[in-house]
Scaffold this motif. Structure first.
Motif, PDB file in Angstrom:
ATOM      1  N   TYR A  46      -2.649   4.886  -9.070  1.00  0.00           N
ATOM      2  CA  TYR A  46      -3.343   6.112  -8.687  1.00  0.00           C
ATOM      3  C   TYR A  46      -3.367   6.235  -7.171  1.00  0.00           C
ATOM      4  CZ  TYR A  46      -7.574   3.268  -7.811  1.00  0.00           C
ATOM      5  OH  TYR A  46      -8.473   2.334  -7.341  1.00  0.00           O
ATOM      6  N   LEU A  47      -3.392   7.476  -6.723  1.00  0.00           N
ATOM      7  CA  LEU A  47      -3.350   7.813  -5.303  1.00  0.00           C
ATOM      8  C   LEU A  47      -4.732   8.287  -4.883  1.00  0.00           C
ATOM      9  CD1 LEU A  47      -1.806   8.452  -2.646  1.00  0.00           C
ATOM     10  CD2 LEU A  47      -1.144  10.641  -3.693  1.00  0.00           C
ATOM     11  N   LEU A  48      -5.322   7.608  -3.915  1.00  0.00           N
ATOM     12  CA  LEU A  48      -6.694   7.868  -3.501  1.00  0.00           C
ATOM     13  C   LEU A  48      -6.725   8.401  -2.072  1.00  0.00           C
ATOM     14  CD1 LEU A  48      -9.757   7.536  -4.192  1.00  0.00           C
ATOM     15  CD2 LEU A  48      -9.595   5.277  -3.094  1.00  0.00           C
ATOM     16  N   CYS A  49      -7.488   9.478  -1.851  1.00  0.00           N
ATOM     17  CA  CYS A  49      -7.717  10.004  -0.514  1.00  0.00           C
ATOM     18  C   CYS A  49      -9.058   9.471  -0.017  1.00  0.00           C
ATOM     19  CB  CYS A  49      -7.729  11.529  -0.536  1.00  0.00           C
ATOM     20  SG  CYS A  49      -7.779  12.268   1.111  1.00  0.00           S
ATOM     21  N   LYS A  50      -9.048   8.815   1.123  1.00  0.00           N
ATOM     22  CA  LYS A  50     -10.235   8.107   1.600  1.00  0.00           C
ATOM     23  C   LYS A  50     -10.990   8.840   2.702  1.00  0.00           C
ATOM     24  CE  LYS A  50      -9.399   3.557   1.726  1.00  0.00           C
ATOM     25  NZ  LYS A  50      -8.648   2.294   2.026  1.00  0.00           N
ATOM     26  N   GLU A  51     -10.653  10.117   2.913  1.00  0.00           N
ATOM     27  CA  GLU A  51     -11.406  10.954   3.840  1.00  0.00           C
ATOM     28  C   GLU A  51     -11.168  12.421   3.492  1.00  0.00           C
ATOM     29  OE1 GLU A  51      -9.793  11.238   7.935  1.00  0.00           O
ATOM     30  OE2 GLU A  51      -8.310   9.758   7.252  1.00  0.00           O
ATOM     31  N   ALA A  91      -3.605  11.863  -7.503  1.00  0.00           N
ATOM     32  CA  ALA A  91      -2.546  11.840  -8.516  1.00  0.00           C
ATOM     33  C   ALA A  91      -2.571  10.497  -9.240  1.00  0.00           C
ATOM     34  CB  ALA A  91      -1.181  12.053  -7.881  1.00  0.00           C
ATOM     35  N   THR A  92      -2.010  10.493 -10.436  1.00  0.00           N
ATOM     36  CA  THR A  92      -1.717   9.244 -11.134  1.00  0.00           C
ATOM     37  C   THR A  92      -0.212   9.176 -11.363  1.00  0.00           C
ATOM     38  OG1 THR A  92      -2.114  10.272 -13.299  1.00  0.00           O
ATOM     39  CG2 THR A  92      -3.962   9.121 -12.256  1.00  0.00           C
ATOM     40  N   LEU A  93       0.318   7.955 -11.394  1.00  0.00           N
ATOM     41  CA  LEU A  93       1.749   7.741 -11.563  1.00  0.00           C
ATOM     42  C   LEU A  93       1.983   6.736 -12.685  1.00  0.00           C
ATOM     43  CD1 LEU A  93       1.016   7.869  -8.273  1.00  0.00           C
ATOM     44  CD2 LEU A  93       3.508   7.762  -8.090  1.00  0.00           C
ATOM     45  N   ARG A  94       3.029   6.956 -13.454  1.00  0.00           N
ATOM     46  CA  ARG A  94       3.458   6.016 -14.477  1.00  0.00           C
ATOM     47  C   ARG A  94       4.944   5.740 -14.262  1.00  0.00           C
ATOM     48  NH1 ARG A  94      -0.043   5.345 -18.762  1.00  0.00           N
ATOM     49  NH2 ARG A  94      -1.819   6.802 -18.800  1.00  0.00           N
ATOM     50  N   GLU A 104       5.901   2.870  -2.230  1.00  0.00           N
ATOM     51  CA  GLU A 104       4.523   3.128  -1.766  1.00  0.00           C
ATOM     52  C   GLU A 104       4.456   3.521  -0.299  1.00  0.00           C
ATOM     53  OE1 GLU A 104       0.315   0.679  -1.087  1.00  0.00           O
ATOM     54  OE2 GLU A 104       2.077  -0.334  -1.910  1.00  0.00           O
ATOM     55  N   ARG A 105       4.984   2.679   0.588  1.00  0.00           N
ATOM     56  CA  ARG A 105       4.773   2.893   2.013  1.00  0.00           C
ATOM     57  C   ARG A 105       5.441   4.170   2.509  1.00  0.00           C
ATOM     58  NH1 ARG A 105       0.795   1.924   3.917  1.00  0.00           N
ATOM     59  NH2 ARG A 105       0.893   4.115   4.443  1.00  0.00           N
ATOM     60  N   ALA A 106       6.697   4.366   2.120  1.00  0.00           N
ATOM     61  CA  ALA A 106       7.408   5.563   2.582  1.00  0.00           C
ATOM     62  C   ALA A 106       6.725   6.822   2.071  1.00  0.00           C
ATOM     63  CB  ALA A 106       8.864   5.521   2.131  1.00  0.00           C
ATOM     64  N   SER A 107       6.327   6.824   0.803  1.00  0.00           N
ATOM     65  CA  SER A 107       5.689   8.019   0.235  1.00  0.00           C
ATOM     66  C   SER A 107       4.355   8.306   0.915  1.00  0.00           C
ATOM     67  CB  SER A 107       5.498   7.855  -1.276  1.00  0.00           C
ATOM     68  OG  SER A 107       4.564   6.834  -1.592  1.00  0.00           O
ATOM     69  N   LEU A 108       3.587   7.258   1.200  1.00  0.00           N
ATOM     70  CA  LEU A 108       2.306   7.456   1.878  1.00  0.00           C
ATOM     71  C   LEU A 108       2.506   7.885   3.326  1.00  0.00           C
ATOM     72  CD1 LEU A 108       0.066   4.528   0.574  1.00  0.00           C
ATOM     73  CD2 LEU A 108       0.092   6.912  -0.150  1.00  0.00           C
ATOM     74  N   ASN A 109       3.535   7.347   3.977  1.00  0.00           N
ATOM     75  CA  ASN A 109       3.789   7.745   5.364  1.00  0.00           C
ATOM     76  C   ASN A 109       4.007   9.249   5.477  1.00  0.00           C
ATOM     77  OD1 ASN A 109       3.513   5.163   6.347  1.00  0.00           O
ATOM     78  ND2 ASN A 109       5.706   4.781   6.539  1.00  0.00           N
ATOM     79  N   LEU A 287      -2.149  -0.005  -7.852  1.00  0.00           N
ATOM     80  CA  LEU A 287      -1.735  -0.216  -9.238  1.00  0.00           C
ATOM     81  C   LEU A 287      -2.972  -0.311 -10.127  1.00  0.00           C
ATOM     82  CD1 LEU A 287       1.156  -2.837  -8.923  1.00  0.00           C
ATOM     83  CD2 LEU A 287       1.340  -0.377  -9.287  1.00  0.00           C
ATOM     84  N   GLY A 288      -2.813   0.203 -11.346  1.00  0.00           N
ATOM     85  CA  GLY A 288      -3.906   0.180 -12.286  1.00  0.00           C
ATOM     86  C   GLY A 288      -4.444   1.582 -12.532  1.00  0.00           C
ATOM     87  N   PRO A 289      -5.299   1.757 -13.518  1.00  0.00           N
ATOM     88  CA  PRO A 289      -5.871   3.079 -13.806  1.00  0.00           C
ATOM     89  C   PRO A 289      -6.896   3.458 -12.743  1.00  0.00           C
ATOM     90  CG  PRO A 289      -6.860   1.408 -15.225  1.00  0.00           C
ATOM     91  CD  PRO A 289      -5.775   0.712 -14.457  1.00  0.00           C
ATOM     92  N   PRO A 290      -7.109   4.744 -12.543  1.00  0.00           N
ATOM     93  CA  PRO A 290      -8.105   5.183 -11.548  1.00  0.00           C
ATOM     94  C   PRO A 290      -9.517   4.790 -11.994  1.00  0.00           C
ATOM     95  CG  PRO A 290      -7.277   7.052 -12.806  1.00  0.00           C
ATOM     96  CD  PRO A 290      -6.427   5.882 -13.173  1.00  0.00           C
ATOM     97  N   PRO A 291     -10.423   4.595 -11.050  1.00  0.00           N
ATOM     98  CA  PRO A 291     -11.793   4.217 -11.413  1.00  0.00           C
ATOM     99  C   PRO A 291     -12.480   5.337 -12.169  1.00  0.00           C
ATOM    100  CG  PRO A 291     -11.612   4.767  -9.068  1.00  0.00           C
ATOM    101  CD  PRO A 291     -10.227   4.716  -9.598  1.00  0.00           C
ATOM    102  N   GLY A 292     -13.388   4.932 -13.041  1.00  0.00           N
ATOM    103  CA  GLY A 292     -14.175   5.901 -13.801  1.00  0.00           C
ATOM    104  C   GLY A 292     -13.429   6.439 -15.001  1.00  0.00           C
TER     105      GLY A 292
END
Length: 292
Positions: A46-51, A91-94, A104-109, A287-292
């Motif tokens: 899962y992709l998390l936005c922290k701000e 987003a979630t990814l499978r 991961e790094r390139a996509s987040l960049n 990696l893993g399911p999103p929280p909640g």
């Protein structure tokens, strides 16, 4: 912010794919030696936005992951250009675990950089809301990412200035000096490039009157003080010019003084900081399911 009022058309797919190919080649080299330690099995992330942020860069994010795993499933929870709050799962990814980690790094960049540009642009656009003034970008972009960053400006509600040195003629001090006068420079530019927009930078009110009389598509009043700027607006709006040629302000403009400049009545303000002073948005892919 009204998404319908913004141009959210991304650059051509070939441009995005080229950006992604360069980024992955830079990061992966001969192969991701750490990801090889993982089992190459199906996994979720899962992709998390922290701000708080305006999200921009989904096409690049998706292309990074699909380049390494064409079967990856990406379920976006937000749209391109959406404003989101800290803690939002974007987003979630499978897909295959190795590919998820390697991309991961390139996509987040891409996503964090373009979201940063869109977020800052939205702040500048909000600062002039209701004045009728448009926020423009400049050519002060990261090398190789001009089309991407200019797209991010549009996602944030801004407007693109010229893309490069090929799609508009912009006459500045050196061009005017070389031509002998502002009028001569304008006429020469019209003769050589009659089909291109013509932008003229003026340094005095006399030059402003010359540009208004001779005609062009936009006039840049660079580094005018407040009183001179207001007089420039009065001249451009009065007969016989009647506001036909937009006025643009550039140079030394920051967020604190932005609204006062807009309230003077200028049509555009160009801001190099939108793309030059990049502060990436804090994102993470886990990696893993999103929280909640």
């Amino acid at each position: 912010m009204n998404a319908a009022a913004r141009d959210l058309t991304p650059p051509p797919a070939a441009e995005i794919e080229a950006d992604v190919a360069d980024a992955l080649a830079e990061d992966l080299g001969g192969g991701d030696v750490t990801a090889e330690l993982l089992p190459d099995s199906a996994d979720i992330a899962y992709l998390l936005c922290k701000e708080d942020a305006v999200i921009c860069g989904r096409p690049w994010f998706d292309a990074c992951h699909r380049a390494l795993d064409p079967q990856v499933e990406i379920d976006w929870k937000v749209a391109e250009g959406d404003r989101v709050a800290k803690g939002t799962v974007l987003a979630t990814l499978r897909g295959r675990s190795r590919a998820l980690v390697s991309a991961e790094r390139a996509s987040l960049n891409f996503l964090q950089t373009l979201s940063g540009t869109a977020t800052v642009t939205a702040q500048y656009v909000a600062a002039v809301a209701g004045t009728g003034t448009r926020i423009l970008d400049t050519r002060k972009t990261l090398p190789g990412l001009r089309l991407a960053q200019k797209y991010a400006v549009r996602c944030g509600g801004g407007v693109n200035h010229r893309i490069g040195l090929f799609d508009a003629v912009m006459l500045k001090e050196n061009h005017i000096r070389a031509a002998g006068s502002l009028v001569a420079a304008i006429r020469h530019a019209r003769e050589r490039h009659p089909g291109l927009p013509l932008i003229v930078e003026v340094e005095t009110l006399d030059q402003l009157r010359e540009a208004l009389t001779e005609g062009c598509d936009r006039i840049l009043i660079d580094d005018f003080d407040a009183a001179t700027r207001r007089e420039a607006v009065r001249i451009a709006r009065a007969a016989p010019f009647a506001g036909r040629i937009p006025l643009e302000v550039s140079g030394g403009v920051d967020l604190d003084g932005l609204r006062a400049i807009a309230q003077d009545g200028v049509d555009c303000i160009s801001i190099g900081a939108l793309t030059k002073h990049v502060r990436a948005i804090d994102l993470s892919l886990k990696l893993g399911p999103p929280p909640g």
